[in-house]
Design a protein around this motif. Sequence first.
Motif, PDB file in Angstrom:
ATOM      1  N   SER A  10       0.862  -1.172   0.000  1.00 35.73           N
ATOM      2  CA  SER A  10       0.000   0.000   0.000  1.00 35.73           C
ATOM      3  C   SER A  10       0.902   1.226   0.000  1.00 35.73           C
ATOM      4  N   GLU A  12       0.060   4.194  -0.256  1.00 38.37           N
ATOM      5  CA  GLU A  12      -0.528   5.261   0.548  1.00 38.37           C
ATOM      6  C   GLU A  12      -0.045   5.199   1.998  1.00 38.37           C
ATOM      7  N   GLU A  13       0.236   4.008   2.494  1.00 37.04           N
ATOM      8  CA  GLU A  13       0.668   3.838   3.883  1.00 37.04           C
ATOM      9  C   GLU A  13       2.182   3.924   4.036  1.00 37.04           C
ATOM     10  N   ILE A 311      -2.555   0.029   7.914  1.00 39.03           N
ATOM     11  CA  ILE A 311      -2.334  -0.601   6.612  1.00 39.03           C
ATOM     12  C   ILE A 311      -3.173  -1.862   6.466  1.00 39.03           C
ATOM     13  N   ARG A 314      -6.654  -0.843   5.485  1.00 41.29           N
ATOM     14  CA  ARG A 314      -6.694  -0.416   4.087  1.00 41.29           C
ATOM     15  C   ARG A 314      -6.667  -1.615   3.147  1.00 41.29           C
ATOM     16  N   LEU A 315      -5.910  -2.669   3.525  1.00 43.68           N
ATOM     17  CA  LEU A 315      -5.770  -3.842   2.676  1.00 43.68           C
ATOM     18  C   LEU A 315      -6.773  -4.943   3.018  1.00 43.68           C
TER      19      LEU A 315
END
Length: 331
Positions: A10, A12-13, A311, A314-315
């Motif tokens: 990710s 973004e993380e 994270i 998010r995943l």
Amino acid sequence: MPKPREQQISIEETPYYHCVSRCVRRAFLCGTDSSTGECYEHRRGWLENKLLELPNIFAIQIAAYAIMSNHYHVVLFVDAAESNLWTDEQVVERWHSLFKGNLLSQRFMRGDEMNKADLARLQIYITEWRSRLTDISWFMRVLNESIAREANQEDECTGRFWEGRFKSQALLDEAALAACMAYVDLNPVRAGMAKTPEESAHTSIKVRAEKAKSAQAPNHLFQQPKELLPFAGNPRQDMPIGITMKLTDYLELVDATGRIIRDDKRGYIPGNSVRILDRLGLDEDRWLNMTQNFEQSFGTFAGNEVKLRSICDRLSYQRPPGLNRCRTAFG
């Protein structure tokens, strides 16, 4: 069964990832085969040259690396923002430096006239290639395939040279990044291949140390090795892209850690380096353990609990993997 790579990454993380590739069939990446006496040391240069060449093509930079006898470590920084600044022509040019592309992209680069349908189709390819040029899986694929072809040709054989799947660990915070980089840079010292980090051939720490010796201001971004992600200094507003630490502080910390590892005794971390560990939220014991056992201590993710939970949400993980290990290591 291992999770798909997209479920482990990710951007973004975190943009930082520790990757490891190992050889199969008792294949030698470098070093000397004790059973045959055959020397493969020259292959170390193959890999190092290719590794440092690829950031000129990909939107991925090298934070740390170490090339060992049958495997190598690399810490990658994915700069997704850079790829968004590339023009379509730059994307195609970069892709063509790796692959032939297709008839549409070849016509585009020649400046041939193209209708709307062709341009629309080409745009689909360009979007895909732009994405691949920020993908660590494609980076590792290009790197490993090129070395495997050269090694197989030299060995006069076919088949796999590398394990089918490289290992990756997401580095979720500054402490995890620093510990992992030190772990990578100290690989030859732990293996008894070098006495000090700056003597470790084919490592990022050697490249950084040699450049620092000749630089008037080693912490300056433009006086650090161009082929490596620079150290950008201590945290502040308007931070440039780079590792959040002074280069000289990192070199001193790794040198002190390497001496303790080499002497195989407790030793001590100097006061200035202890202050760096305090800022990272680590004590000496945890630092020393991670710099000697980082790869074995963590699975897919390494970092503090807050970043780990973020994270994993998010995943879409049902529960954070390695939560207890991250709690123990990072507090």
